[in-house]
Write a protein that holds these residues in place. Structure first.
Motif, PDB file in Angstrom:
ATOM      1  N   PHE A  74       0.837  -1.206   0.000  1.00  0.00           N
ATOM      2  CA  PHE A  74       0.000   0.000   0.000  1.00  0.00           C
ATOM      3  C   PHE A  74       0.871   1.255   0.000  1.00  0.00           C
ATOM      4  CE2 PHE A  74      -2.932   2.981   2.418  1.00  0.00           C
ATOM      5  CZ  PHE A  74      -3.598   3.382   1.271  1.00  0.00           C
ATOM      6  N   VAL A  75       2.003   1.217   0.699  1.00  0.00           N
ATOM      7  CA  VAL A  75       2.933   2.353   0.658  1.00  0.00           C
ATOM      8  C   VAL A  75       3.352   2.620  -0.777  1.00  0.00           C
ATOM      9  CG1 VAL A  75       5.236   3.162   1.275  1.00  0.00           C
ATOM     10  CG2 VAL A  75       3.804   2.090   3.006  1.00  0.00           C
ATOM     11  N   ARG A  76       3.657   1.564  -1.519  1.00  0.00           N
ATOM     12  CA  ARG A  76       4.051   1.733  -2.928  1.00  0.00           C
ATOM     13  C   ARG A  76       2.884   2.281  -3.748  1.00  0.00           C
ATOM     14  NH1 ARG A  76       7.395  -2.840  -1.753  1.00  0.00           N
ATOM     15  NH2 ARG A  76       5.691  -4.319  -2.094  1.00  0.00           N
ATOM     16  N   CYS A  77       1.673   1.865  -3.412  1.00  0.00           N
ATOM     17  CA  CYS A  77       0.488   2.385  -4.102  1.00  0.00           C
ATOM     18  C   CYS A  77       0.326   3.877  -3.839  1.00  0.00           C
ATOM     19  CB  CYS A  77      -0.759   1.618  -3.639  1.00  0.00           C
ATOM     20  SG  CYS A  77      -2.316   2.230  -4.322  1.00  0.00           S
ATOM     21  N   ILE A  78       0.509   4.274  -2.577  1.00  0.00           N
ATOM     22  CA  ILE A  78       0.418   5.697  -2.225  1.00  0.00           C
ATOM     23  C   ILE A  78       1.462   6.507  -2.978  1.00  0.00           C
ATOM     24  CG2 ILE A  78       0.759   7.365  -0.353  1.00  0.00           C
ATOM     25  CD1 ILE A  78      -0.356   5.315   1.576  1.00  0.00           C
ATOM     26  N   ALA A  79       2.674   5.965  -3.072  1.00  0.00           N
ATOM     27  CA  ALA A  79       3.789   6.695  -3.671  1.00  0.00           C
ATOM     28  C   ALA A  79       3.615   6.918  -5.163  1.00  0.00           C
ATOM     29  CB  ALA A  79       5.099   5.946  -3.414  1.00  0.00           C
TER      30      ALA A  79
END
Length: 219
Positions: A74-79
């Motif tokens: 999800f962090v990668r999705c946010i980024a």
């Protein structure tokens, strides 16, 4: 060992089955106003985080099956498509939502623990940021008190000139700490914005009625 592994990966333990809600549903519950319009999320980052979460397929998983790997993904999705200075704010909002779930005993471990925000495109925002000492010097510069008040509101709330005419006392919600949560629609983008207003800031409002700055003309 097997029980510990389950708790650290799927979280599928007896207490964590207290809710059948999905991750997205729990985030919505966290963001939902309560009481007299009070909010658990102290920033407007929660709404933007929620928009990204809704596009992340695992968000529909039952909460107790959300793993640390899901958090990293999800962090990668946010980024993706977000500046490197904005990613941490969105991630902190999600972590607060998971802490809320932990406090409610929906889960028995924090799936975001040890997961750090990272990524995002390079931003020049830091180069344009007023640091604490620079801000202090600006506020100490001699000028008309009304101008000082406008500077205070602009710097604390990120206001454009045209935004001032959209600030109303009736849009302020009292918070438990004595401050107020104020929301308005940005003139430039149309997006809803949010800031915390203190009594010190209210002393610099130019209007005594509902509109905080009635003489700020918005064409």
């Amino acid at each position: 060992r097997q029980a510990l592994h389950v708790a650290q990966t799927t979280g599928n333990t007896e207490r964590s089955k207290a809710t059948t809600k999905s991750v997205l549903q729990v985030v919505d519950e966290y963001l939902e106003p309560y009481g007299d319009g009070l909010r658990r999320e102290p920033t407007n980052k929660g709404r933007y985080m929620r928009e990204r979460l809704a596009k992340f397929k695992p968000c529909h998983k039952p909460l107790h099956t959300w793993t640390k790997q899901d958090s990293k993904d999800f962090v990668r999705c946010i980024a993706h498509g977000t500046s490197e200075t904005t990613v941490p704010g969105y991630w902190r909002a999600f972590k607060r939502a998971m802490q809320y779930a932990l406090d409610k005993e929906y889960i028995d471990r924090d799936p975001t623990h040890g997961v750090k925000s990272s990524g995002g495109y390079k931003s020049t925002a830091q180069e344009n940021t007023l640091y604490t000492e620079e801000l202090r010097q600006l506020l100490q510069t001699p000028f008309d008190d009304k101008v000082r008040g406008l500077a205070m509101w602009s710097l604390r709330c990120g206001l454009y000139y045209k935004d001032f005419s959209k600030l109303y006392r009736s849009h302020m919600q009292p918070q438990e700490d004595g401050t107020y949560a104020l929301r308005w629609g940005r003139q430039k983008t149309g997006n809803r914005s949010y800031c915390i207003v203190t009594d010190d800031m209210l002393q610099h409002a130019t209007g005594s009625g509902d509109q905080l700055f009635p003489r700020m003309i918005c064409p």
